[in-house]
Scaffold this active site. Sequence first.
Site, short mmCIF file in Angstrom:
data_model
loop_
_atom_site.label_atom_id
_atom_site.label_comp_id
_atom_site.label_asym_id
_atom_site.label_seq_id
_atom_site.Cartn_x
_atom_site.Cartn_y
_atom_site.Cartn_z
N GLY A 19 0.81 -1.20 0.00
CA GLY A 19 0.00 0.00 0.00
C GLY A 19 0.85 1.26 0.00
N LEU A 20 0.31 2.32 0.58
CA LEU A 20 0.99 3.62 0.65
C LEU A 20 1.36 4.15 -0.73
CD1 LEU A 20 3.36 3.05 3.74
CD2 LEU A 20 1.12 4.17 3.70
N CYS A 21 0.47 3.92 -1.70
CA CYS A 21 0.72 4.41 -3.06
C CYS A 21 -0.45 5.25 -3.57
CB CYS A 21 1.01 3.26 -4.01
SG CYS A 21 -0.17 1.89 -3.96
N GLY A 22 -1.07 5.99 -2.65
CA GLY A 22 -2.14 6.90 -3.04
C GLY A 22 -3.35 6.17 -3.59
#
Length: 292
Positions: A87-90
């Site tokens: 994750g952590l990819c907008g």
Amino acid sequence: MATLRDIRRRIGAVRNTAKITSAMKMVSAAKMRRAQNAIENARPYFSKLEDTVSNLISIADDYSNPFIETRNEIKNIAIVLIGSDRGLCGSFNTNLFKSLNAQIEELSKQYPNAHFHFVPVGKKSVAFIKRSKLDSITEFSDIFNKLHFEDAQKIVGSLISLNLNGEVDKIYLFYNEFINILKQLPRVKQLLPIEPTSEQTEIKSLDYIFEPSKEQILDVLIPKLIDARLWKALLESNAAEQAARMMAMDNATSNANDLIRMLELQYNKERQASITKEMLEIVGGAEALKSK
């Protein structure tokens, strides 16, 4: 009201978060440059292979191959959904999944009797398919950490067997295409059957002599094209993911710095108010002593 100690603690926590997101941004930038170079260097090969196979199919009138045969009735459609493992990819995965729903509606109108089956690639895609209670044929995770061409061949192998056994009639690839650092767009690409494009190059009009024959060349190139199509989708998705994560971490770092400035301003106001209050208390106490 928050005390000065609470504000200092919060400033420290946000500052630590900013350091983490800044480091993640630099890591993603390095990975993105490698992924960008990989897809940009490979695109000319993919394009030329597509054109060559398309033109050879268009002039090989009597050629027969199960991978180019369009079936009369489309009953089963497989969609390879390529997301990310982390994750952590907008909005990288969110936009992809939203576009998938719209694409399924379009395909349902085109093939009203078709059933849809999914092959999720990436942990986020696997989780989405399970959460949406969609029919999953098989799934592939943890391939983007160290992406290899063998991963594409492994996925293609399972898809080809489904197509040859008659379990699926059409196979589509659905992934994010890398446009630039700021832009990644969901794309859909038909993997099987292979269809010649409407635009033909000079091979159609010129009288070439083929050695070996066109049919033998196609027998070699078509499996390579299937592998290349899936490999291209994986490379595009990988570059798009790293770009999306880099921008997400950049935005997070910027927001954290803005929050730090706001908290520091609040801290200075509270500190000034506290000092003013103490001075007023001292002055008030001194005036009280004078009046006695």
